[in-house]
Design an enzyme around this catalytic site. Structure first.
Site, mmCIF file in Angstrom:
data_model
loop_
_atom_site.group_PDB
_atom_site.id
_atom_site.type_symbol
_atom_site.label_atom_id
_atom_site.label_comp_id
_atom_site.label_asym_id
_atom_site.label_seq_id
_atom_site.Cartn_x
_atom_site.Cartn_y
_atom_site.Cartn_z
ATOM 1 C CE LYS A 80 -3.860 2.069 2.609
ATOM 2 N NZ LYS A 80 -4.761 1.905 3.771
ATOM 3 C CB SER A 155 -8.115 3.677 2.734
ATOM 4 O OG SER A 155 -7.291 3.074 3.716
ATOM 5 C CB SER A 179 -8.450 0.810 5.584
ATOM 6 O OG SER A 179 -9.183 1.981 5.406
HETATM 7 N N1 GLN Z 1 -13.117 4.449 6.179
HETATM 8 C C1 GLN Z 1 -12.533 4.822 7.442
HETATM 9 C C2 GLN Z 1 -12.060 6.245 7.389
HETATM 10 O O1 GLN Z 1 -12.213 6.848 6.366
HETATM 11 C C3 GLN Z 1 -11.403 3.898 7.765
HETATM 12 C C4 GLN Z 1 -10.183 4.188 6.996
HETATM 13 C C5 GLN Z 1 -9.025 3.325 7.406
HETATM 14 O O2 GLN Z 1 -9.182 2.312 8.068
HETATM 15 N N2 GLN Z 1 -7.835 3.750 7.025
HETATM 16 O O3 GLN Z 1 -11.541 6.765 8.344
#
Ligand code: GLN
Length: 488
Positions: A80, A155, A179
């Site tokens: 990532k 994400s 995410s």
């Molecule tokens: N969707 C959640 C957020 O936008 C989690 C994102 C994540 O786990 N990095 O904060």
């Protein structure tokens, strides 16, 4: 700690290199060819490190005796793009870091390379990991290999899409509020959010420090466990890390006798859950019973009601503090301006997209003098209550199960105009993050032809139990999700 034997997928690759049947370079070439053929349509990768990967594979082949017994020799991995890679552009999918080339590797990446893995590229994600669909990337969205008009989740959507499309057998993601698990669910992969503190965040571009965790994405539970065994453990560069209390046990499969499985009512009967998702998850829960587990209902009322509001104070507050470092002075984007103040302002205006800006504003407000106690302080207290609610549930149960995501993969653009609808994607994953607990996504079926994921949550350091449950279910289900475009 002895290194466990690799699983089938990784074992095949590794054994073929070890026996000399195939060279690391051949495997790398083949992988890169698949990426060139498929990735233009998917955009799972931001950066493909073809030359670096081939050079590295050639080194492994040249020095075969030295690498023969390393756990991941010649295995391609995707990273990532919020994990630093020395000499390779690391953007966190933000214009702010579009040209940032880190001088060091994240510990998790360094451990993979030390194990003989070959990094083939950096995967797309939401900007600074803020989002649930990978549409907040400053460089365009990733598409779901199951249906190109749908999101892969986020994400870590690029990592999940890469593994689902067979562009890499393994990938690293990060999970702050869901995410890793949510994109794994939407793409039909196995993904683990490890216990907070078991995987180093050194070299991870910080989003919300009390929540961020790095974890593996793989095609099956054994590969996921194997990858976890390589990246986990104390790291002197990250003082929040601990040594694992017990070595990672690669799950063999078998029954679930003696295991107590809790089904939290609020997470399984939530109105946002699509009927097809509910059905697939219920079948998986039934299967746990058939495998010998004792299944019972339980309740997490406060976690489900207050988890989201609590998370959306804590995460933006910490993000506003972490993103303060992007001021045009030390690294990343710098706008031209007449004076310093104007330079700061324009740099941040040009460098950050809408979602980070939204969170910087909310977070700065929640941390400001006079509001700190009412917002951030209060949210931290609520967090302690949610942690206790989970602790109570774990007095009666070894694991808790629910859907990972209330829906299957949604259409690109369906939620981009409505931040609250986007935030709701993580309804099921956020409570365990606030409580610092590990969670595993296991693919458990299809709904409307798209993957559904079962979430298995356990107490801190219960990864071995999660792997046991996941492996038993994956074998009993006999379900190996392959996107239709790839099925032959
Ligand atoms: N969707 C959640 C957020 O936008 C989690 C994102 C994540 O786990 N990095 O904060």
């Amino acid at each position: 700690m002895t290194t466990p034997a690799p699983s089938a997928t990784i074992r095949d690759l590794r054994e073929s290199v070890r026996s000399g049947a195939r060279s690391a370079v051949e495997i790398c070439r083949e992988t890169l060819a698949r990426v060139s053929a498929s990735d233009p349509a998917l955009h799972a990768f931001h950066t493909v490190t073809a030359d670096r990967a081939l050079a590295r594979a050639a080194d492994l082949d040249r020095d075969r005796d030295r690498w023969r017994d390393a756990p991941l020799t010649g295995v391609p991995v995707a990273i990532k793009d919020n994990l630093c890679t020395r000499g390779v552009r690391t953007t966190a999918a933000s214009k702010m870091l579009e040209t940032f080339v880190p001088p060091y590797d994240a510990t998790a990446v360094a451990r993979l390379e030390r194990a003989g893995a070959v990094v083939i590229g950096k995967t797309n994600c939401d900007e600074f990991a803020m989002g649930s669909s990978t549409e907040n990337s400053a460089f365009g969205p990733t598409r779901n290999p199951w249906a190109l008009d749908r999101t892969p989740g986020g994400s870590s959507g690029g990592s999940a899409a890469a593994v689902a499309a067979r562009l890499a057998p393994l990938a690293l993601g990060s999970d702050t509020g869901g995410s890793i698990r949510q994109p794994a669910a939407l793409c039909g992969n196995v993904g683990l959010r490890p216990t907070y503190g078991t995987v180093s965040r050194y070299g991870v571009i910080a989003f919300a420090s009390s929540l961020d965790q790095v974890g593996p994405v793989a095609r099956n539970v054994r590969d996921c466990a194997y990858l976890y065994s390589i990246i986990a453990g104390r790291d002197l560069c990250d003082s929040t890390t601990v040594e694992l209390p017990a070595p990672v046990a690669l799950p063999e499969g078998g029954d679930l006798k003696g295991l107590r499985v809790g089904v939290p009512r609020e997470l399984n009967e939530h109105e946002a859950i699509e009927p097809g998702v509910r059905e697939a998850v219920q079948r998986a829960i039934e299967l746990c019973r058939e495998l010998g587990a004792e299944v019972g209902e339980c309740s997490l009322p406060l976690s489900v009601e207050y988890g989201m509001p609590c998370y959306y104070l804590i995460a933006p507050a910490e993000a506003s503090s972490n993103l303060a470092r992007y001021d045009g002075v030390r690294f990343g984007h710098r706008a031209s301006a007449h004076d310093r103040l104007e330079m700061y302002e324009r740099t941040r205006d040009e460098g950050f997209g809408d979602e980070p800006k939204r969170r910087i504003m909310v977070g700065t407000y929640a941390l400001s003098a006079g509001y700190y106690d009412a917002f951030y302080g209060q949210a931290q207290k609520v967090r302690t209550v949610l942690k206790r609610e989970h602790d109570d549930a774990f007095e009666r149960f070894d694991v808790l199960v629910s859907p990972t995501s209330p829906t299957v993969a949604f259409k690109l653009g369906a939620r981009t105009d409505n931040p609250l609808a986007m935030y709701a994607c993580d309804l099921m994953t956020i409570p365990s993050c606030l409580a610092g607990l590990p969670g595993l996504n296991v693919p458990c079926g299809l709904s409307e032809g798209l993957p559904v994921g079962l979430q298995v949550i356990g107490p801190q350091f219960s990864e071995n139990t999660l792997f046991r449950v996941g492996r038993a279910l994956e074998l009993a289900l006999g379900f190996d999700p392959v996107p239709p475009r790839l099925a032959r």
